[in-house]
Design a protein around this motif. Structure first.
Motif, PDB file in Angstrom:
ATOM      1  N   LEU A  18      64.021  39.097  58.411  1.00  0.00           N
ATOM      2  CA  LEU A  18      64.048  37.810  59.097  1.00  0.00           C
ATOM      3  C   LEU A  18      63.469  36.783  58.142  1.00  0.00           C
ATOM      4  N   PRO A  85      70.372  35.616  67.067  1.00  0.00           N
ATOM      5  CA  PRO A  85      70.147  36.946  66.493  1.00  0.00           C
ATOM      6  C   PRO A  85      71.450  37.680  66.192  1.00  0.00           C
ATOM      7  N   GLN A  98      68.626  38.194  59.295  1.00  0.00           N
ATOM      8  CA  GLN A  98      68.698  37.288  60.438  1.00  0.00           C
ATOM      9  C   GLN A  98      67.911  36.059  60.026  1.00  0.00           C
TER      10      GLN A  98
END
Length: 155
Positions: A18, A85, A98
Motif C-alpha cells: 500500500l 481497493p 494498492q
C-alpha cells in the motif's frame, strides 16, 4: 519497469503493498491541462507518483510534476482522493500495489516542458481534446472529476 493496471477486475492479482501517492491536474492560464504519455504502460496520464519519506503529499505532487514534465507548479486545490481497493498496479518485479492517491489541482509557475525517463511525450491539452486519448480508467476519473467541477471527489 513495466506496469499493468487492474480496476475492479476479478482476475487481478492480490495487493501486497500500500503506497501513498499524489497526482496533479495542472491547468495553465489558457485552461489547458498538462498530460504525459507514460513509458511504463504507454498511456496518457497526469503527472504523479509515490510519496517519499520526509515529504508532504503536496510536495510529492510538486516534485513528481517537475520530474516527469519539467514544469514547476503551485498547488491551488484538491480534485479528490482515490482509494479504491479494487484498483491495483502489478509491476514486473512482483509488487502489486494498492494506492492511496490524492489528486491536486495546480498551476504552472515555471520550468520548461520536456519528457523524462518516465514519459515518452508531454503536452498541454484543451480539456475536450483529452476525450479520445488512451488512458487508464482511474486517470480518466480524475480528469472527469476536475471537469465536472463538483468539488473534491472521494472514491
Amino acid at each position: 519497469m513495466a506496469r499493468r493496471d487492474y480496476e475492479d477486475d476479478p482476475a487481478a492479482p492480490k495487493a501486497n503493498s500500500l503506497v501513498p501517492a499524489a497526482s496533479a491536474v495542472v491547468v495553465d492560464t489558457e485552461g489547458r491541462m498538462l498530460l504525459q504519455r507514460r513509458t511504463d504502460n504507454g498511456m496518457w496520464a497526469l503527472p504523479g507518483g509515490k510519496m517519499e519519506l520526509g515529504e508532504s503529499i503536496g510536495d510529492c505532487a510538486v516534485r513528481e510534476t517537475l520530474e516527469e514534465t519539467g514544469i514547476a507548479v503551485e498547488i491551488t486545490g484538491i480534485v479528490g482522493t482515490y482509494t479504491n481497493p479494487g484498483h491495483v498496479f502489478a509491476y514486473d518485479d512482483g509488487e502489486v500495489r494498492q494506492e492511496f492517491s490524492i489528486c491536486f489541482l495546480a498551476r504552472p509557475v515555471g520550468g520548461t516542458l520536456r519528457a523524462s525517463d518516465e514519459s515518452f511525450e508531454v503536452a498541454w491539452f484543451a480539456p475536450e481534446a483529452t476525450d479520445g486519448l488512451a488512458m487508464v480508467p482511474s486517470i480518466r476519473k480524475r480528469i472527469d472529476d476536475w471537469r465536472a467541477a463538483q468539488g473534491p471527489a472521494i472514491r
